[in-house]
Design a protein around this motif. Structure first.
Motif, PDB file in Angstrom:
ATOM      1  N   ALA A  52       1.748  12.826  31.212  1.00  0.00           N
ATOM      2  CA  ALA A  52       0.936  13.045  32.265  1.00  0.00           C
ATOM      3  C   ALA A  52       0.612  11.654  33.121  1.00  0.00           C
ATOM      4  CB  ALA A  52      -0.249  13.685  31.868  1.00  0.00           C
ATOM      5  N   GLN A  53       0.649  10.677  32.311  1.00  0.00           N
ATOM      6  CA  GLN A  53       0.541   9.229  32.611  1.00  0.00           C
ATOM      7  C   GLN A  53       1.640   8.838  33.433  1.00  0.00           C
ATOM      8  OE1 GLN A  53      -2.389   7.516  32.624  1.00  0.00           O
ATOM      9  NE2 GLN A  53      -1.403   6.017  33.934  1.00  0.00           N
ATOM     10  N   LEU A  54       2.840   9.165  32.807  1.00  0.00           N
ATOM     11  CA  LEU A  54       4.132   8.932  33.777  1.00  0.00           C
ATOM     12  C   LEU A  54       4.069   9.377  35.073  1.00  0.00           C
ATOM     13  CD1 LEU A  54       6.590   8.625  30.745  1.00  0.00           C
ATOM     14  CD2 LEU A  54       5.730   6.841  31.782  1.00  0.00           C
ATOM     15  N   ALA A  55       3.600  10.801  35.068  1.00  0.00           N
ATOM     16  CA  ALA A  55       3.772  11.313  36.525  1.00  0.00           C
ATOM     17  C   ALA A  55       2.665  10.688  37.413  1.00  0.00           C
ATOM     18  CB  ALA A  55       3.230  12.837  35.990  1.00  0.00           C
ATOM     19  N   LYS A  56       1.763  10.128  37.060  1.00  0.00           N
ATOM     20  CA  LYS A  56       0.835   9.459  37.925  1.00  0.00           C
ATOM     21  C   LYS A  56       1.375   8.125  38.448  1.00  0.00           C
ATOM     22  CE  LYS A  56      -3.161  11.502  35.961  1.00  0.00           C
ATOM     23  NZ  LYS A  56      -4.714  11.439  35.051  1.00  0.00           N
ATOM     24  N   ASP A  57       2.063   7.532  37.311  1.00  0.00           N
ATOM     25  CA  ASP A  57       2.618   6.096  37.711  1.00  0.00           C
ATOM     26  C   ASP A  57       3.793   5.970  38.591  1.00  0.00           C
ATOM     27  OD1 ASP A  57       0.244   5.312  36.252  1.00  0.00           O
ATOM     28  OD2 ASP A  57       1.547   4.832  34.337  1.00  0.00           O
ATOM     29  N   TYR A  58       4.637   7.232  38.486  1.00  0.00           N
ATOM     30  CA  TYR A  58       5.724   7.008  39.317  1.00  0.00           C
ATOM     31  C   TYR A  58       6.102   8.316  39.860  1.00  0.00           C
ATOM     32  CZ  TYR A  58       7.116   3.456  35.588  1.00  0.00           C
ATOM     33  OH  TYR A  58       7.141   2.648  34.592  1.00  0.00           O
ATOM     34  N   ILE A  62       6.736  12.869  38.907  1.00  0.00           N
ATOM     35  CA  ILE A  62       5.920  14.148  39.317  1.00  0.00           C
ATOM     36  C   ILE A  62       6.511  15.551  39.723  1.00  0.00           C
ATOM     37  CG2 ILE A  62       5.095  13.492  41.360  1.00  0.00           C
ATOM     38  CD1 ILE A  62       2.450  14.394  40.491  1.00  0.00           C
ATOM     39  N   LEU A  63       7.907  14.788  40.251  1.00  0.00           N
ATOM     40  CA  LEU A  63       8.766  15.951  40.711  1.00  0.00           C
ATOM     41  C   LEU A  63       9.044  17.000  40.016  1.00  0.00           C
ATOM     42  CD1 LEU A  63      11.073  13.744  43.314  1.00  0.00           C
ATOM     43  CD2 LEU A  63       8.900  15.308  43.890  1.00  0.00           C
ATOM     44  N   LEU A  64       9.529  16.440  38.726  1.00  0.00           N
ATOM     45  CA  LEU A  64       9.963  17.325  37.757  1.00  0.00           C
ATOM     46  C   LEU A  64       8.482  18.345  36.881  1.00  0.00           C
ATOM     47  CD1 LEU A  64      12.488  18.103  35.801  1.00  0.00           C
ATOM     48  CD2 LEU A  64      11.588  16.363  34.082  1.00  0.00           C
ATOM     49  N   ASN A  65       9.027  19.500  36.542  1.00  0.00           N
ATOM     50  CA  ASN A  65       8.024  20.430  35.966  1.00  0.00           C
ATOM     51  C   ASN A  65       7.202  19.784  34.854  1.00  0.00           C
ATOM     52  OD1 ASN A  65       7.799  22.793  34.106  1.00  0.00           O
ATOM     53  ND2 ASN A  65       6.889  23.332  35.799  1.00  0.00           N
ATOM     54  N   SER A  66       6.177  19.934  34.836  1.00  0.00           N
ATOM     55  CA  SER A  66       5.342  19.531  33.644  1.00  0.00           C
ATOM     56  C   SER A  66       5.783  19.711  32.240  1.00  0.00           C
ATOM     57  CB  SER A  66       3.718  19.986  33.683  1.00  0.00           C
ATOM     58  OG  SER A  66       3.626  21.157  33.986  1.00  0.00           O
ATOM     59  N   GLN A  67       6.095  21.147  31.973  1.00  0.00           N
ATOM     60  CA  GLN A  67       6.692  21.381  30.895  1.00  0.00           C
ATOM     61  C   GLN A  67       8.239  20.988  30.568  1.00  0.00           C
ATOM     62  OE1 GLN A  67       6.750  25.747  30.301  1.00  0.00           O
ATOM     63  NE2 GLN A  67       4.078  25.765  30.225  1.00  0.00           N
ATOM     64  N   ALA A  68       8.880  20.515  31.752  1.00  0.00           N
ATOM     65  CA  ALA A  68       9.998  20.078  31.626  1.00  0.00           C
ATOM     66  C   ALA A  68       9.954  18.433  31.033  1.00  0.00           C
ATOM     67  CB  ALA A  68      10.932  19.970  32.637  1.00  0.00           C
ATOM     68  N   ARG A  69       8.869  17.932  31.634  1.00  0.00           N
ATOM     69  CA  ARG A  69       8.505  16.617  31.004  1.00  0.00           C
ATOM     70  C   ARG A  69       8.257  16.480  29.405  1.00  0.00           C
ATOM     71  NH1 ARG A  69       5.661  16.281  36.211  1.00  0.00           N
ATOM     72  NH2 ARG A  69       3.942  16.498  35.012  1.00  0.00           N
ATOM     73  N   GLN A  70       7.468  17.489  29.061  1.00  0.00           N
ATOM     74  CA  GLN A  70       7.248  17.688  27.796  1.00  0.00           C
ATOM     75  C   GLN A  70       8.374  17.759  26.897  1.00  0.00           C
ATOM     76  OE1 GLN A  70       4.300  20.917  27.608  1.00  0.00           O
ATOM     77  NE2 GLN A  70       2.635  19.704  28.770  1.00  0.00           N
ATOM     78  N   VAL A  71       9.274  18.572  27.391  1.00  0.00           N
ATOM     79  CA  VAL A  71      10.539  18.527  26.361  1.00  0.00           C
ATOM     80  C   VAL A  71      11.148  17.262  26.483  1.00  0.00           C
ATOM     81  CG1 VAL A  71      12.841  19.671  26.790  1.00  0.00           C
ATOM     82  CG2 VAL A  71      10.889  21.123  27.252  1.00  0.00           C
ATOM     83  N   ALA A  72      11.088  16.592  27.460  1.00  0.00           N
ATOM     84  CA  ALA A  72      11.862  15.422  27.405  1.00  0.00           C
ATOM     85  C   ALA A  72      11.128  14.319  26.115  1.00  0.00           C
ATOM     86  CB  ALA A  72      11.672  14.557  28.657  1.00  0.00           C
ATOM     87  N   ALA A  73       9.692  14.440  26.258  1.00  0.00           N
ATOM     88  CA  ALA A  73       9.016  14.063  25.219  1.00  0.00           C
ATOM     89  C   ALA A  73       9.249  14.254  23.598  1.00  0.00           C
ATOM     90  CB  ALA A  73       7.457  13.830  25.485  1.00  0.00           C
ATOM     91  N   ASP A  74       9.489  15.655  23.649  1.00  0.00           N
ATOM     92  CA  ASP A  74       9.889  16.217  22.447  1.00  0.00           C
ATOM     93  C   ASP A  74      11.113  15.841  21.839  1.00  0.00           C
ATOM     94  OD1 ASP A  74       7.673  17.819  22.376  1.00  0.00           O
ATOM     95  OD2 ASP A  74       8.348  19.477  23.211  1.00  0.00           O
ATOM     96  N   ARG A  75      12.182  15.526  22.828  1.00  0.00           N
ATOM     97  CA  ARG A  75      13.483  14.915  22.622  1.00  0.00           C
ATOM     98  C   ARG A  75      13.629  13.686  21.923  1.00  0.00           C
ATOM     99  NH1 ARG A  75      17.204  16.319  27.895  1.00  0.00           N
ATOM    100  NH2 ARG A  75      17.615  18.822  27.355  1.00  0.00           N
TER     101      ARG A  75
END
Length: 399
Positions: A52-58, A62-75
């Motif tokens: 969520a912090q990355l979506a605010k900073d860049y 934020i263009l990528l879906n929030s759950q897709a960003r979470q999957v990237a963190a899971d990787r």
């Protein structure tokens, strides 16, 4: 869990949007990994919050879906947890310290950011990346699948195009037709496998057969100028050549495993440490070309689907011990025939090993209490006394 895969039909702008989503996934994963490296005590929840912090900073993140960003963190956390497990279990050699990713080729969505059309042949992505509506090319019908059963949607870039994978939450079971046949299999390089009845499956050697063409494509690539259109074209052709070999291996492994499972009620194999075996420089390419790991993975999967036992046994001395009398006959890898000085048995080395593997599996079944202790057959296929003192016919269930 079942995976359905479809090829995607779209335009250049949509493919560029998929590439952008993949780049954002790689960026978020690497940023999460950097946070873990620089901040002691970072856990999985911290990485999820960091998205969520990355979506605010860049602005692009934020263009990528929030759950897709979470999957990237899971990787990122998956690589970290694997490193922790290797250290905790004191794995010999390198522990697999997490590395930054430079060649990400997929982006994964959970329950949001996409919508499957009622016809089951189109999918629309609704996040800010602008992928839009894509047509699914495939034979499986998704229109009959309830949406809650689809847990993940993954977009993948390959050398020959873009693909969508649907992870569907379903238990797959096939009614197995009993055959009253048991077998052990010995994996090899001369023959891909040899079973306890002496039957062999030829080694297809897909990479060896394609090597001449691949070398030519490598030479063409090396002659092109960097960052030129010809170089991009040559790289794409080379990647397609390797992709074809990969698919040939996968198809062969799947079909061979399925044929074995459907024709037997119990299968035993050696629990090989393939990564250690591949350290032999003279045999590493041939072992990789045989793709034993993929075959064993499919064998275990089909065994679960058909609900029949697939037993892994320790490989120690399966090639050295005599399958008839148990005498240990030392032989080098170049000796392909087993000749027992004690009982006079003469047998192909791999066939003898397959019989010993089946014998070990019977002992394992007896020790675990999942079935009675059973004896192995004689190599000749005729009824004969075994080391355990019982009688059994080759390939048949012990009485």
């Amino acid at each position: 869990m079942v995976i359905y895969e479809y090829k995607l039909a779209g335009n250049k702008l949509q493919y560029a949007a998929i590439d952008e989503a993949i780049r954002i996934t790689q960026f978020i994963r690497n940023k999460c990994l950097r946070l873990w490296m620089e901040t002691r005590g970072t856990n999985r929840n911290d990485l999820q919050c960091y998205c969520a912090q990355l979506a605010k900073d860049y602005d692009f993140a934020i263009l990528l879906n929030s759950q897709a960003r979470q999957v990237a963190a899971d990787r990122a956390w998956a690589s970290i947890s694997r490193f922790y497990d290797n250290c905790r279990n004191k794995k010999p050699g390198k522990k697999g310290y997490p590395q930054f990713q430079h060649d990400c080729r997929s982006v994964e969505y959970k329950q949001t950011g996409w919508r499957l059309e009622p016809d089951g042949k189109h999918i629309t992505f609704t996040d800010g990346c602008g992928i839009g509506r894509l047509r699914l090319i495939g034979s499986r019908d998704l229109a009959t699948r309830p949406l809650p059963a689809i847990t993940r949607v993954r977009l993948i870039r390959r050398a020959d195009g873009y693909y969508a994978q649907f992870a569907i939450q379903v238990e797959r079971h096939i009614e197995h037709i009993p055959t009253d046949k048991h077998t052990g299999i010995d994996l090899g390089l001369k023959a891909f496998l040899t079973d306890a009845e002496g039957n062999t499956v030829a080694n297809p050697r897909h990479l060896r057969k394609a090597e001449r063409k691949l070398k030519r494509l490598h030479r063409r690539l090396s002659r092109t100028q960097k960052k030129s259109h010809n170089r991009r074209s040559a790289r794409k052709k080379l990647a397609k050549g390797y992709l074809k070999v990969q698919r040939q291996r996968e198809d062969f492994a799947r079909k061979t495993a399925n044929a074995l499972i459907t024709s037997h009620d119990l299968i035993a194999y050696e629990h090989l440490r393939i990564a250690n075996l591949a350290k032999n420089r003279k045999l590493a390419k041939s072992m990789s070309d045989a793709a034993w790991g993929r075959f064993l993975l499919w064998l275990t999967y089909y065994g679960h689907v058909h609900n029949i036992p697939v037993i892994a046994v320790e490989p120690a001395f399966t090639s050295q011990d005599c399958s008839a009398c148990g005498a240990r006959v030392k032989k080098s890898l170049s000796v392909r025939t087993h000749i027992c000085p004690s009982c006079g048995l003469v047998l192909d080395r791999d066939h003898n090993a397959a019989l010993n593997i089946l014998e070990k599996a019977y002992r394992t079944v007896g020790q675990t209490g999942t079935g009675g202790a059973q004896a192995s057959p004689n190599a000749s296929g005729q009824t004969a006394s075994t080391r355990s003192g019982r009688k059994v016919r080759a390939g048949k269930r012990a009485g």
